[in-house]
Design a protein around this motif. Structure first.
Motif, short mmCIF file in Angstrom:
data_model
loop_
_atom_site.label_atom_id
_atom_site.label_comp_id
_atom_site.label_asym_id
_atom_site.label_seq_id
_atom_site.Cartn_x
_atom_site.Cartn_y
_atom_site.Cartn_z
N THR A 1 22.11 11.15 -22.16
CA THR A 1 22.80 11.85 -21.08
C THR A 1 23.38 13.18 -21.54
O THR A 1 23.42 14.14 -20.77
N ALA B 1 21.01 20.17 -19.89
CA ALA B 1 19.96 20.83 -19.10
C ALA B 1 20.48 21.18 -17.71
O ALA B 1 20.22 22.27 -17.20
N GLY B 2 21.21 20.26 -17.11
CA GLY B 2 21.77 20.51 -15.77
C GLY B 2 22.72 21.70 -15.78
O GLY B 2 22.70 22.53 -14.87
N LEU B 3 23.54 21.77 -16.80
CA LEU B 3 24.46 22.92 -16.92
C LEU B 3 23.69 24.21 -17.11
O LEU B 3 24.02 25.24 -16.50
N GLU C 1 24.00 5.11 -18.17
CA GLU C 1 24.75 6.10 -18.96
C GLU C 1 25.25 7.22 -18.06
O GLU C 1 26.42 7.61 -18.08
N SER D 1 20.57 15.57 -21.07
CA SER D 1 20.25 15.80 -19.66
C SER D 1 21.34 16.63 -18.98
O SER D 1 21.06 17.53 -18.19
N VAL D 2 22.58 16.30 -19.28
CA VAL D 2 23.70 17.05 -18.70
C VAL D 2 23.65 18.51 -19.18
O VAL D 2 23.86 19.44 -18.40
N GLY E 1 20.61 12.20 -14.94
CA GLY E 1 21.44 12.85 -15.97
C GLY E 1 21.50 14.35 -15.71
O GLY E 1 22.56 14.99 -15.84
N LEU E 2 20.37 14.90 -15.35
CA LEU E 2 20.32 16.33 -15.03
C LEU E 2 21.21 16.65 -13.83
O LEU E 2 21.95 17.64 -13.82
N ASN F 1 11.39 21.62 -18.39
CA ASN F 1 12.09 22.26 -17.27
C ASN F 1 12.47 23.71 -17.58
O ASN F 1 12.98 24.41 -16.70
N GLN F 2 12.26 24.12 -18.81
CA GLN F 2 12.67 25.46 -19.27
C GLN F 2 14.15 25.70 -18.98
O GLN F 2 14.53 26.71 -18.38
N LEU F 3 14.96 24.75 -19.38
CA LEU F 3 16.41 24.88 -19.26
C LEU F 3 16.97 24.89 -20.67
O LEU F 3 17.15 23.86 -21.31
N SER G 1 20.84 24.89 -15.99
CA SER G 1 20.17 25.27 -14.73
C SER G 1 21.10 26.11 -13.85
O SER G 1 20.63 26.79 -12.95
N GLN G 2 22.38 26.04 -14.10
CA GLN G 2 23.34 26.80 -13.29
C GLN G 2 23.97 27.95 -14.08
O GLN G 2 25.07 28.42 -13.78
N GLY G 3 23.31 28.36 -15.16
CA GLY G 3 23.73 29.57 -15.85
C GLY G 3 24.68 29.37 -17.01
O GLY G 3 25.17 30.36 -17.58
N PHE G 4 24.97 28.13 -17.38
CA PHE G 4 25.86 27.91 -18.53
C PHE G 4 25.05 27.82 -19.82
O PHE G 4 23.84 27.59 -19.81
N ASP H 1 13.72 17.37 -20.14
CA ASP H 1 14.83 17.96 -19.36
C ASP H 1 15.10 19.39 -19.81
O ASP H 1 15.43 20.25 -18.99
#
Lengths: 269, 291
Positions: free
Chosen positions: B51, B57-59, A159, B54-55, A125-126, B90-92, B61-64, B86
Protein backbone atom coordinates in the motif's frame (compact mmCIF):
# COMPACT_ATOMS: atom_id res chain seq x y z
CA UNK A 1 -37.81 10.00 -5.98
CA UNK A 2 -37.86 8.54 -9.46
CA UNK A 3 -41.11 8.03 -11.28
CA UNK A 4 -41.99 4.69 -12.75
CA UNK A 5 -41.48 6.13 -16.23
CA UNK A 6 -38.01 7.41 -15.34
CA UNK A 7 -37.02 4.12 -13.84
CA UNK A 8 -38.27 2.27 -16.86
CA UNK A 9 -36.39 4.59 -19.18
CA UNK A 10 -33.21 4.07 -17.20
CA UNK A 11 -33.67 0.34 -17.37
CA UNK A 12 -33.75 0.63 -21.13
CA UNK A 13 -30.47 2.52 -20.96
CA UNK A 14 -28.90 -0.34 -19.02
CA UNK A 15 -30.31 -2.96 -21.34
CA UNK A 16 -28.76 -1.07 -24.22
CA UNK A 17 -25.41 -0.84 -22.46
CA UNK A 18 -25.49 -4.58 -21.94
CA UNK A 19 -26.39 -5.09 -25.59
CA UNK A 20 -23.38 -2.98 -26.58
CA UNK A 21 -21.17 -5.07 -24.31
CA UNK A 22 -22.48 -8.27 -25.89
CA UNK A 23 -22.06 -6.91 -29.41
CA UNK A 24 -18.49 -5.73 -28.84
CA UNK A 25 -17.60 -8.96 -27.12
CA UNK A 26 -18.90 -10.94 -30.06
CA UNK A 27 -17.07 -8.75 -32.58
CA UNK A 28 -13.80 -8.78 -30.68
CA UNK A 29 -13.88 -12.24 -29.13
CA UNK A 30 -12.89 -10.72 -25.80
CA UNK A 31 -14.40 -9.67 -22.53
CA UNK A 32 -15.53 -10.83 -19.11
CA UNK A 33 -19.22 -10.32 -19.78
CA UNK A 34 -20.82 -11.52 -16.50
CA UNK A 35 -18.62 -9.26 -14.37
CA UNK A 36 -19.29 -6.39 -16.77
CA UNK A 37 -23.02 -7.00 -16.36
CA UNK A 38 -22.77 -6.90 -12.58
CA UNK A 39 -21.27 -3.39 -12.53
CA UNK A 40 -23.16 -1.61 -15.33
CA UNK A 41 -25.49 0.30 -12.98
CA UNK A 42 -22.67 0.95 -10.50
CA UNK A 43 -20.40 2.57 -13.05
CA UNK A 44 -23.26 4.48 -14.63
CA UNK A 45 -24.51 5.75 -11.27
CA UNK A 46 -21.18 7.26 -10.32
CA UNK A 47 -20.54 8.81 -13.71
CA UNK A 48 -23.94 10.45 -13.26
CA UNK A 49 -23.37 11.75 -9.77
CA UNK A 50 -19.65 12.58 -9.70
CA UNK A 51 -18.14 15.88 -10.85
CA UNK A 52 -16.48 15.31 -14.20
CA UNK A 53 -16.44 16.76 -17.67
CA UNK A 54 -15.97 14.57 -20.72
CA UNK A 55 -15.08 17.70 -22.73
CA UNK A 56 -12.21 18.30 -20.33
CA UNK A 57 -11.13 14.97 -18.78
CA UNK A 58 -8.26 16.60 -16.89
CA UNK A 59 -10.53 19.25 -15.31
CA UNK A 60 -8.83 20.08 -12.02
CA UNK A 61 -12.00 19.96 -9.95
CA UNK A 62 -13.19 16.57 -11.15
CA UNK A 63 -13.86 13.62 -8.90
CA UNK A 64 -11.93 10.45 -9.63
CA UNK A 65 -13.36 7.06 -10.59
CA UNK A 66 -11.10 4.01 -10.49
CA UNK A 67 -12.17 0.55 -11.61
CA UNK A 68 -9.92 -1.64 -9.48
CA UNK A 69 -11.58 -4.78 -10.82
CA UNK A 70 -10.08 -3.97 -14.17
CA UNK A 71 -11.46 -6.96 -16.07
CA UNK A 72 -14.81 -5.14 -16.21
CA UNK A 73 -13.18 -2.56 -18.47
CA UNK A 74 -15.63 -3.14 -21.32
CA UNK A 75 -18.49 -2.01 -19.09
CA UNK A 76 -16.53 1.11 -18.18
CA UNK A 77 -15.74 1.87 -21.83
CA UNK A 78 -19.36 1.52 -22.91
CA UNK A 79 -20.63 3.67 -20.03
CA UNK A 80 -17.94 6.30 -20.64
CA UNK A 81 -18.90 6.45 -24.29
CA UNK A 82 -22.48 7.24 -23.21
CA UNK A 83 -21.06 10.16 -21.23
CA UNK A 84 -19.20 11.47 -24.27
CA UNK A 85 -15.61 10.48 -23.57
CA UNK A 86 -15.21 8.78 -26.95
CA UNK A 87 -17.19 7.22 -29.75
CA UNK A 88 -18.53 3.76 -29.03
CA UNK A 89 -17.45 2.67 -32.52
CA UNK A 90 -13.84 3.10 -31.44
CA UNK A 91 -14.41 0.59 -28.64
CA UNK A 92 -15.21 -2.08 -31.24
CA UNK A 93 -11.45 -2.59 -31.60
CA UNK A 94 -11.55 -3.86 -27.99
CA UNK A 95 -8.60 -6.10 -27.19
CA UNK A 96 -7.05 -6.01 -30.67
CA UNK A 97 -3.33 -5.41 -31.18
CA UNK A 98 -3.33 -1.68 -31.85
CA UNK A 99 -6.51 -0.83 -29.97
CA UNK A 100 -6.52 1.87 -27.33
CA UNK A 101 -9.21 -0.14 -25.58
CA UNK A 102 -7.51 -3.07 -23.93
CA UNK A 103 -9.19 -5.85 -22.00
CA UNK A 104 -7.69 -4.04 -19.02
CA UNK A 105 -7.67 -0.26 -19.38
CA UNK A 106 -4.50 1.78 -19.82
CA UNK A 107 -4.93 5.32 -18.49
CA UNK A 108 -2.35 6.58 -20.96
CA UNK A 109 -4.41 5.30 -23.90
CA UNK A 110 -8.04 5.82 -22.93
CA UNK A 111 -9.32 9.34 -22.55
CA UNK A 112 -10.73 9.87 -19.08
CA UNK A 113 -9.52 6.62 -17.51
CA UNK A 114 -7.71 7.55 -14.30
CA UNK A 115 -5.74 4.39 -13.53
CA UNK A 116 -4.35 1.44 -15.45
CA UNK A 117 -5.65 -1.60 -13.63
CA UNK A 118 -5.88 -5.33 -14.25
CA UNK A 119 -3.84 -7.04 -11.60
CA UNK A 120 -6.25 -7.28 -8.69
CA UNK A 121 -5.79 -5.41 -5.44
CA UNK A 122 -3.92 -2.44 -6.94
CA UNK A 123 -6.52 0.19 -7.83
CA UNK A 124 -7.76 0.54 -4.28
CA UNK A 125 -4.31 1.46 -2.88
CA UNK A 126 -3.87 3.96 -5.67
CA UNK A 127 -7.30 5.41 -4.87
CA UNK A 128 -6.23 5.85 -1.25
CA UNK A 129 -3.25 7.88 -2.47
CA UNK A 130 -5.48 10.06 -4.65
CA UNK A 131 -7.94 10.64 -1.79
CA UNK A 132 -5.05 11.53 0.51
CA UNK A 133 -3.70 14.01 -2.02
CA UNK A 134 -7.08 15.79 -2.04
CA UNK A 135 -6.96 15.98 1.76
CA UNK A 136 -3.47 17.50 1.65
CA UNK A 137 -4.71 20.04 -0.88
CA UNK A 138 -7.77 20.70 1.30
CA UNK A 139 -9.89 20.02 -1.76
CA UNK A 140 -13.43 18.65 -1.57
CA UNK A 141 -12.87 16.37 -4.55
CA UNK A 142 -13.90 12.75 -4.00
CA UNK A 143 -12.72 9.34 -5.13
CA UNK A 144 -14.80 6.28 -5.99
CA UNK A 145 -13.08 2.94 -6.39
CA UNK A 146 -14.89 -0.22 -7.44
CA UNK A 147 -13.45 -3.47 -6.16
CA UNK A 148 -14.68 -7.01 -6.68
CA UNK A 149 -15.53 -9.55 -4.04
CA UNK A 150 -13.16 -12.00 -5.69
CA UNK A 151 -10.55 -9.25 -5.82
CA UNK A 152 -10.96 -8.87 -2.08
CA UNK A 153 -9.18 -12.17 -1.59
CA UNK A 154 -6.06 -10.06 -2.08
CA UNK A 155 -4.41 -8.90 1.14
CA UNK A 156 -3.53 -5.56 -0.42
CA UNK A 157 -7.25 -4.67 -0.46
CA UNK A 158 -7.44 -4.95 3.31
CA UNK A 159 -4.15 -3.13 3.79
CA UNK A 160 -5.53 -0.25 1.78
CA UNK A 161 -8.80 -0.21 3.75
CA UNK A 162 -6.88 -0.11 7.04
CA UNK A 163 -4.76 2.78 5.81
CA UNK A 164 -7.77 4.67 4.47
CA UNK A 165 -9.66 4.30 7.75
CA UNK A 166 -6.59 5.29 9.73
CA UNK A 167 -6.34 8.45 7.62
CA UNK A 168 -10.11 9.06 7.99
CA UNK A 169 -10.46 9.51 4.26
CA UNK A 170 -14.11 10.50 4.16
CA UNK A 171 -13.64 11.53 0.55
CA UNK A 172 -13.13 7.90 -0.45
CA UNK A 173 -16.00 5.62 -1.42
CA UNK A 174 -15.17 1.96 -1.88
CA UNK A 175 -17.81 0.10 -3.85
CA UNK A 176 -17.65 -3.63 -3.20
CA UNK A 177 -19.22 -5.38 -6.18
CA UNK A 178 -20.68 -8.34 -4.34
CA UNK A 179 -21.43 -10.50 -7.37
CA UNK A 180 -20.54 -13.72 -5.58
CA UNK A 181 -17.36 -14.35 -7.55
CA UNK A 182 -15.72 -15.15 -4.22
CA UNK A 183 -17.79 -18.31 -3.98
CA UNK A 184 -15.51 -19.97 -6.50
CA UNK A 185 -12.51 -19.87 -4.18
CA UNK A 186 -11.74 -18.11 -0.95
CA UNK A 187 -15.15 -17.18 0.42
CA UNK A 188 -15.83 -13.84 2.08
CA UNK A 189 -18.94 -14.20 4.17
CA UNK A 190 -20.58 -11.10 5.64
CA UNK A 191 -18.33 -8.59 3.87
CA UNK A 192 -20.16 -5.66 5.45
CA UNK A 193 -19.28 -6.89 8.95
CA UNK A 194 -15.66 -7.26 7.90
CA UNK A 195 -15.40 -3.72 6.58
CA UNK A 196 -17.23 -2.44 9.68
CA UNK A 197 -14.74 -4.19 11.91
CA UNK A 198 -12.00 -2.36 10.00
CA UNK A 199 -13.65 0.92 11.00
CA UNK A 200 -15.37 1.87 7.74
CA UNK A 201 -18.93 3.12 7.42
CA UNK A 202 -20.83 0.43 5.57
CA UNK A 203 -23.97 0.69 3.50
CA UNK A 204 -25.58 -2.19 1.67
CA UNK A 205 -27.55 -1.58 -1.50
CA UNK A 206 -29.05 -3.30 -4.49
CA UNK A 207 -26.18 -2.76 -6.90
CA UNK A 208 -28.57 -2.76 -9.84
CA UNK A 209 -30.51 0.17 -8.41
CA UNK A 210 -28.91 3.42 -9.52
CA UNK A 211 -30.95 5.52 -7.11
CA UNK A 212 -29.70 3.60 -4.08
CA UNK A 213 -26.10 3.87 -5.26
CA UNK A 214 -26.41 7.60 -5.87
CA UNK A 215 -28.06 8.19 -2.51
CA UNK A 216 -25.21 6.51 -0.72
CA UNK A 217 -22.73 8.69 -2.61
CA UNK A 218 -24.56 11.83 -1.59
CA UNK A 219 -24.71 10.94 2.14
CA UNK A 220 -21.51 12.22 3.74
CA UNK A 221 -19.72 10.61 6.68
CA UNK A 222 -16.60 11.29 8.72
CA UNK A 223 -14.57 8.37 7.44
CA UNK A 224 -14.25 5.93 4.57
CA UNK A 225 -17.47 4.54 3.25
CA UNK A 226 -17.86 1.08 1.82
CA UNK A 227 -20.92 0.43 -0.29
CA UNK A 228 -21.69 -3.26 -0.52
CA UNK A 229 -23.36 -3.43 -3.90
CA UNK A 230 -25.22 -6.71 -4.11
CA UNK A 231 -25.20 -7.68 -7.75
CA UNK A 232 -25.66 -10.63 -10.03
CA UNK A 233 -22.97 -11.84 -12.40
CA UNK A 234 -24.45 -11.83 -15.85
CA UNK A 235 -27.48 -9.81 -14.68
CA UNK A 236 -30.15 -9.87 -17.37
CA UNK A 237 -29.08 -13.07 -19.12
CA UNK A 238 -30.20 -16.29 -17.49
CA UNK A 239 -27.77 -18.38 -19.56
CA UNK A 240 -24.81 -16.60 -17.99
CA UNK A 241 -26.34 -16.50 -14.53
CA UNK A 242 -26.83 -20.26 -14.55
CA UNK A 243 -23.43 -21.04 -16.13
CA UNK A 244 -21.09 -18.63 -14.42
CA UNK A 245 -18.01 -20.82 -14.60
CA UNK A 246 -18.39 -21.31 -18.33
CA UNK A 247 -19.11 -17.65 -19.07
CA UNK A 248 -16.58 -16.01 -16.75
CA UNK A 249 -14.33 -15.18 -19.68
CA UNK A 250 -16.06 -16.11 -22.85
CA UNK A 251 -17.51 -14.29 -25.82
CA UNK A 252 -20.71 -15.36 -27.53
CA UNK A 253 -20.81 -16.62 -31.09
CA UNK A 254 -23.53 -15.29 -33.40
CA UNK A 255 -26.10 -17.82 -32.32
CA UNK A 256 -25.40 -17.39 -28.61
CA UNK A 257 -25.45 -13.65 -29.08
CA UNK A 258 -29.02 -13.86 -30.41
CA UNK A 259 -30.09 -15.98 -27.45
CA UNK A 260 -28.49 -13.61 -24.94
CA UNK A 261 -30.11 -10.59 -26.60
CA UNK A 262 -33.49 -12.28 -26.39
CA UNK A 263 -32.92 -13.07 -22.74
CA UNK A 264 -32.00 -9.47 -22.08
CA UNK A 265 -35.14 -8.22 -23.79
CA UNK A 266 -37.28 -10.61 -21.82
CA UNK A 267 -35.57 -9.96 -18.50
CA UNK A 268 -37.55 -8.16 -15.85
CA UNK A 269 -34.63 -5.90 -15.12
CA UNK B 1 23.03 8.00 5.41
CA UNK B 2 19.43 8.18 6.56
CA UNK B 3 20.26 11.38 8.42
CA UNK B 4 21.56 12.81 5.14
CA UNK B 5 18.32 11.70 3.51
CA UNK B 6 16.38 13.67 6.13
CA UNK B 7 18.66 16.71 5.85
CA UNK B 8 18.37 16.82 2.06
CA UNK B 9 14.60 16.40 2.18
CA UNK B 10 14.32 19.19 4.76
CA UNK B 11 16.27 21.47 2.48
CA UNK B 12 14.32 20.56 -0.63
CA UNK B 13 11.11 21.21 1.30
CA UNK B 14 11.97 24.81 1.90
CA UNK B 15 11.37 25.54 -1.76
CA UNK B 16 8.93 22.77 -2.72
CA UNK B 17 5.64 22.11 -0.94
CA UNK B 18 4.87 18.97 -2.91
CA UNK B 19 7.14 16.54 -1.07
CA UNK B 20 5.26 13.86 0.88
CA UNK B 21 6.96 11.42 3.25
CA UNK B 22 5.46 7.94 3.41
CA UNK B 23 7.17 5.76 5.99
CA UNK B 24 6.65 2.08 6.68
CA UNK B 25 7.22 2.49 10.42
CA UNK B 26 10.94 3.04 9.86
CA UNK B 27 13.03 6.19 10.48
CA UNK B 28 10.01 7.76 12.15
CA UNK B 29 11.91 9.51 14.93
CA UNK B 30 14.52 10.69 12.45
CA UNK B 31 11.85 12.50 10.44
CA UNK B 32 10.25 14.16 13.46
CA UNK B 33 11.59 17.50 12.28
CA UNK B 34 9.78 17.05 8.97
CA UNK B 35 6.64 15.84 10.74
CA UNK B 36 6.61 18.86 13.06
CA UNK B 37 7.12 21.31 10.23
CA UNK B 38 4.91 19.66 7.60
CA UNK B 39 2.33 17.54 9.46
CA UNK B 40 0.03 17.40 6.42
CA UNK B 41 2.76 15.80 4.36
CA UNK B 42 4.15 13.27 6.80
CA UNK B 43 2.64 9.79 7.08
CA UNK B 44 3.91 6.84 9.03
CA UNK B 45 1.51 4.67 7.14
CA UNK B 46 2.38 1.42 8.87
CA UNK B 47 3.87 -1.92 7.94
CA UNK B 48 2.04 -2.37 4.66
CA UNK B 49 4.59 -2.08 1.89
CA UNK B 50 2.22 -2.87 -1.00
CA UNK B 51 0.00 0.00 0.00
CA UNK B 52 2.89 2.38 0.62
CA UNK B 53 3.83 2.10 -3.05
CA UNK B 54 0.26 2.28 -4.35
CA UNK B 55 -0.47 5.33 -2.21
CA UNK B 56 2.75 6.90 -3.48
CA UNK B 57 1.53 6.38 -7.04
CA UNK B 58 -1.83 7.92 -6.17
CA UNK B 59 -0.13 10.97 -4.70
CA UNK B 60 2.08 11.28 -7.76
CA UNK B 61 -1.01 11.25 -9.98
CA UNK B 62 -2.07 14.51 -8.34
CA UNK B 63 1.26 16.30 -8.65
CA UNK B 64 3.01 15.34 -5.41
CA UNK B 65 6.53 13.93 -5.07
CA UNK B 66 6.25 10.92 -2.79
CA UNK B 67 9.23 9.66 -0.80
CA UNK B 68 8.37 6.08 0.15
CA UNK B 69 10.74 4.67 2.69
CA UNK B 70 11.17 1.44 4.60
CA UNK B 71 13.36 -1.67 4.76
CA UNK B 72 14.72 -2.87 1.40
CA UNK B 73 13.49 -6.46 0.99
CA UNK B 74 9.95 -5.62 2.05
CA UNK B 75 9.59 -2.58 -0.15
CA UNK B 76 11.25 -3.93 -3.28
CA UNK B 77 10.84 -7.70 -3.31
CA UNK B 78 7.44 -7.86 -1.60
CA UNK B 79 6.05 -4.86 -3.46
CA UNK B 80 7.68 -5.47 -6.82
CA UNK B 81 4.34 -5.69 -8.60
CA UNK B 82 3.12 -2.43 -7.08
CA UNK B 83 6.31 -0.72 -8.26
CA UNK B 84 6.00 -2.34 -11.68
CA UNK B 85 2.33 -1.54 -12.26
CA UNK B 86 1.18 1.32 -10.03
CA UNK B 87 4.29 3.41 -10.58
CA UNK B 88 6.08 2.25 -13.74
CA UNK B 89 3.18 1.10 -15.96
CA UNK B 90 0.96 3.97 -14.87
CA UNK B 91 3.89 6.35 -15.35
CA UNK B 92 3.38 7.81 -11.89
CA UNK B 93 6.86 8.66 -10.74
CA UNK B 94 8.06 8.65 -7.18
CA UNK B 95 11.06 8.16 -4.97
CA UNK B 96 11.59 4.82 -3.30
CA UNK B 97 14.26 4.83 -0.62
CA UNK B 98 15.26 1.77 1.34
CA UNK B 99 17.60 0.84 4.12
CA UNK B 100 19.13 -2.45 5.22
CA UNK B 101 20.46 -3.83 1.92
CA UNK B 102 22.49 -5.90 1.23
CA UNK B 103 23.61 -6.98 4.71
CA UNK B 104 23.31 -3.82 6.81
CA UNK B 105 21.06 -5.73 9.21
CA UNK B 106 23.39 -8.73 9.29
CA UNK B 107 22.34 -9.73 12.79
CA UNK B 108 18.73 -10.11 11.67
CA UNK B 109 19.56 -12.93 9.29
CA UNK B 110 18.43 -13.79 5.77
CA UNK B 111 14.89 -12.44 6.15
CA UNK B 112 16.29 -8.91 6.36
CA UNK B 113 18.94 -9.25 3.68
CA UNK B 114 18.33 -7.80 0.25
CA UNK B 115 20.75 -8.19 -2.62
CA UNK B 116 18.40 -8.53 -5.60
CA UNK B 117 16.68 -5.13 -5.36
CA UNK B 118 18.98 -3.39 -7.85
CA UNK B 119 18.79 -6.32 -10.27
CA UNK B 120 15.02 -6.63 -10.36
CA UNK B 121 14.22 -2.93 -10.38
CA UNK B 122 16.58 -2.13 -13.25
CA UNK B 123 14.49 -4.44 -15.44
CA UNK B 124 11.46 -2.14 -15.23
CA UNK B 125 10.67 0.63 -17.73
CA UNK B 126 10.61 4.25 -16.48
CA UNK B 127 12.88 3.49 -13.56
CA UNK B 128 16.18 4.87 -12.31
CA UNK B 129 18.26 2.75 -9.94
CA UNK B 130 20.78 4.40 -7.68
CA UNK B 131 23.03 2.91 -5.04
CA UNK B 132 24.61 5.89 -3.31
CA UNK B 133 27.75 4.83 -1.52
CA UNK B 134 28.43 8.06 0.33
CA UNK B 135 26.45 10.87 1.91
CA UNK B 136 27.52 13.22 -0.87
CA UNK B 137 26.28 10.81 -3.55
CA UNK B 138 22.89 10.59 -1.89
CA UNK B 139 22.62 14.34 -1.46
CA UNK B 140 23.62 15.18 -5.04
CA UNK B 141 21.51 12.45 -6.65
CA UNK B 142 18.41 13.13 -4.56
CA UNK B 143 18.51 16.77 -5.53
CA UNK B 144 19.03 16.05 -9.20
CA UNK B 145 16.42 13.29 -9.65
CA UNK B 146 13.59 13.51 -7.12
CA UNK B 147 11.22 15.61 -9.20
CA UNK B 148 11.85 14.34 -12.72
CA UNK B 149 8.64 12.30 -12.99
CA UNK B 150 10.44 8.97 -13.08
CA UNK B 151 10.44 6.19 -10.55
CA UNK B 152 13.76 6.59 -8.79
CA UNK B 153 15.10 3.96 -6.45
CA UNK B 154 17.71 4.88 -3.86
CA UNK B 155 19.25 2.08 -1.86
CA UNK B 156 20.57 3.77 1.28
CA UNK B 157 23.20 2.22 3.52
CA UNK B 158 24.02 2.66 7.18
CA UNK B 159 27.68 2.00 6.32
CA UNK B 160 28.61 4.57 3.68
CA UNK B 161 32.10 5.04 2.31
CA UNK B 162 33.86 8.41 2.68
CA UNK B 163 35.85 8.49 -0.53
CA UNK B 164 35.23 11.84 -2.21
CA UNK B 165 34.64 12.07 -5.94
CA UNK B 166 32.64 14.13 -8.43
CA UNK B 167 29.03 12.96 -8.58
CA UNK B 168 26.74 13.23 -11.58
CA UNK B 169 23.67 11.10 -12.27
CA UNK B 170 24.35 8.31 -14.76
CA UNK B 171 28.12 8.87 -14.80
CA UNK B 172 30.54 6.28 -13.53
CA UNK B 173 33.70 7.53 -11.83
CA UNK B 174 37.11 6.31 -12.91
CA UNK B 175 38.96 6.18 -9.62
CA UNK B 176 42.09 4.66 -11.08
CA UNK B 177 43.18 4.26 -14.70
CA UNK B 178 46.76 2.98 -14.57
CA UNK B 179 46.67 1.16 -17.88
CA UNK B 180 46.24 -2.16 -16.08
CA UNK B 181 45.10 -5.32 -17.86
CA UNK B 182 42.40 -5.78 -15.25
CA UNK B 183 39.58 -3.34 -14.48
CA UNK B 184 37.52 -3.64 -11.33
CA UNK B 185 34.01 -2.26 -11.49
CA UNK B 186 32.10 -1.81 -8.28
CA UNK B 187 29.24 0.13 -6.69
CA UNK B 188 28.04 1.36 -3.32
CA UNK B 189 29.61 1.12 0.14
CA UNK B 190 31.65 -2.02 -0.65
CA UNK B 191 33.96 0.44 -2.41
CA UNK B 192 35.73 0.84 0.95
CA UNK B 193 37.05 -2.70 0.80
CA UNK B 194 37.59 -2.80 -2.94
CA UNK B 195 39.51 0.49 -2.92
CA UNK B 196 41.76 -0.68 -0.11
CA UNK B 197 42.36 -4.09 -1.71
CA UNK B 198 43.51 -2.76 -5.05
CA UNK B 199 45.21 0.49 -4.06
CA UNK B 200 48.74 -0.91 -4.45
CA UNK B 201 47.95 -3.12 -7.42
CA UNK B 202 48.27 -2.19 -11.12
CA UNK B 203 44.55 -2.53 -11.61
CA UNK B 204 42.03 0.01 -12.95
CA UNK B 205 39.10 0.89 -10.70
CA UNK B 206 35.71 2.19 -11.86
CA UNK B 207 32.88 3.09 -9.49
CA UNK B 208 29.15 3.28 -10.20
CA UNK B 209 26.46 4.91 -8.07
CA UNK B 210 23.93 4.74 -10.89
CA UNK B 211 23.00 1.20 -11.97
CA UNK B 212 20.15 2.23 -14.29
CA UNK B 213 20.92 3.83 -16.67
CA UNK B 214 24.37 2.31 -16.72
CA UNK B 215 27.25 4.43 -18.03
CA UNK B 216 28.07 2.52 -21.23
CA UNK B 217 30.59 5.08 -22.39
CA UNK B 218 32.87 4.48 -19.43
CA UNK B 219 32.47 0.72 -19.76
CA UNK B 220 33.48 1.00 -23.42
CA UNK B 221 36.66 2.80 -22.41
CA UNK B 222 37.82 -0.36 -20.63
CA UNK B 223 36.65 -2.78 -23.32
CA UNK B 224 40.14 -4.09 -23.96
CA UNK B 225 40.78 -5.05 -20.36
CA UNK B 226 39.58 -7.97 -18.28
CA UNK B 227 36.62 -6.54 -16.39
CA UNK B 228 35.81 -7.96 -12.99
CA UNK B 229 32.70 -6.78 -11.17
CA UNK B 230 33.08 -6.86 -7.41
CA UNK B 231 29.76 -6.20 -5.77
CA UNK B 232 27.78 -7.38 -2.75
CA UNK B 233 24.57 -7.41 -4.78
CA UNK B 234 23.12 -8.49 -8.10
CA UNK B 235 22.41 -5.91 -10.76
CA UNK B 236 25.64 -4.13 -11.57
CA UNK B 237 27.20 -7.18 -13.24
CA UNK B 238 24.07 -7.80 -15.31
CA UNK B 239 23.93 -4.13 -16.34
CA UNK B 240 27.57 -4.17 -17.45
CA UNK B 241 27.05 -7.43 -19.37
CA UNK B 242 24.55 -5.66 -21.62
CA UNK B 243 27.51 -4.12 -23.41
CA UNK B 244 28.27 -6.83 -25.93
CA UNK B 245 31.60 -8.52 -26.40
CA UNK B 246 33.23 -7.72 -23.08
CA UNK B 247 35.39 -10.03 -21.07
CA UNK B 248 33.59 -9.67 -17.77
CA UNK B 249 33.35 -11.75 -14.62
CA UNK B 250 31.67 -11.44 -11.23
CA UNK B 251 33.03 -11.75 -7.73
CA UNK B 252 30.74 -11.30 -4.77
CA UNK B 253 27.66 -13.11 -3.61
CA UNK B 254 27.68 -16.87 -3.31
CA UNK B 255 25.44 -18.73 -5.74
CA UNK B 256 22.62 -21.01 -4.68
CA UNK B 257 22.74 -20.44 -0.97
CA UNK B 258 21.44 -17.97 1.56
CA UNK B 259 23.89 -16.15 3.79
CA UNK B 260 22.14 -17.66 6.77
CA UNK B 261 24.49 -16.34 9.43
CA UNK B 262 24.00 -13.46 11.86
CA UNK B 263 26.59 -11.19 13.46
CA UNK B 264 27.99 -8.13 11.74
CA UNK B 265 28.23 -6.78 8.22
CA UNK B 266 31.97 -7.26 8.41
CA UNK B 267 31.57 -10.91 9.41
CA UNK B 268 29.28 -11.61 6.46
CA UNK B 269 31.67 -9.86 4.08
CA UNK B 270 34.48 -12.02 5.44
CA UNK B 271 32.36 -15.15 5.11
CA UNK B 272 31.66 -14.52 1.42
CA UNK B 273 35.14 -13.23 0.60
CA UNK B 274 34.38 -9.52 0.38
CA UNK B 275 36.76 -8.42 3.13
CA UNK B 276 39.92 -6.57 2.09
CA UNK B 277 42.25 -9.56 2.56
CA UNK B 278 40.10 -11.96 0.55
CA UNK B 279 39.55 -9.47 -2.27
CA UNK B 280 43.28 -8.73 -2.46
CA UNK B 281 44.17 -12.44 -2.47
CA UNK B 282 41.65 -13.07 -5.24
CA UNK B 283 43.04 -10.16 -7.25
CA UNK B 284 46.66 -11.34 -6.88
CA UNK B 285 45.60 -14.78 -8.15
CA UNK B 286 43.79 -13.19 -11.06
CA UNK B 287 46.83 -11.10 -11.91
CA UNK B 288 48.94 -14.25 -12.05
CA UNK B 289 46.39 -15.88 -14.38
CA UNK B 290 46.46 -12.81 -16.61
CA UNK B 291 50.26 -12.88 -17.01
Amino acid sequence: METYENKKMMQTVFKNIRKDILRISEISGHGHIPTCFSVVETIYAFYEVMKHDSANPSWEERDIFILSKGHASLAQYVVMSKFGYFDLRDVESFGSFKSRFGCHANRLKVRGVEASTGSLGHGIGLAVGVALSFKIKKSDRRVVVVIGDGESNEGSVWEAVMVAVNLKLNNLIIVYDNNMSHQRGLQITNPGDRFKSFGAIVAEVDGHDVAQLKNEYILRHDTVKVIIANTIKGFGCKTMISNQYEWHRRSPNKEEHEILLKELDEAAV
Amino acid sequence: MRRQFKDTVMELSTSNDKLVMILGDVSVYLFKEFQDKYPDRFYNMGICENTLISVGAGLASQGFYPFVHTIAPFLTERSYEQIKLDMCYNQLGGNILTCGASFDYAWDGATHQCYSDLAILRMLPNVEVIQPGSLKELDVLLRSQYDNGKVTYYRLSDKPHTIDMPVEFGKAVVLKDCGGKITIMTAGPILVNVFEACKDLPINLVYFHTIQPIDKETIEHFRNTDILVIHDAFGLFEAICETAGLSVGYYGLPKDRFCDTYGTLEAIREDIGLDVTSIKEMLLNKMVQCL
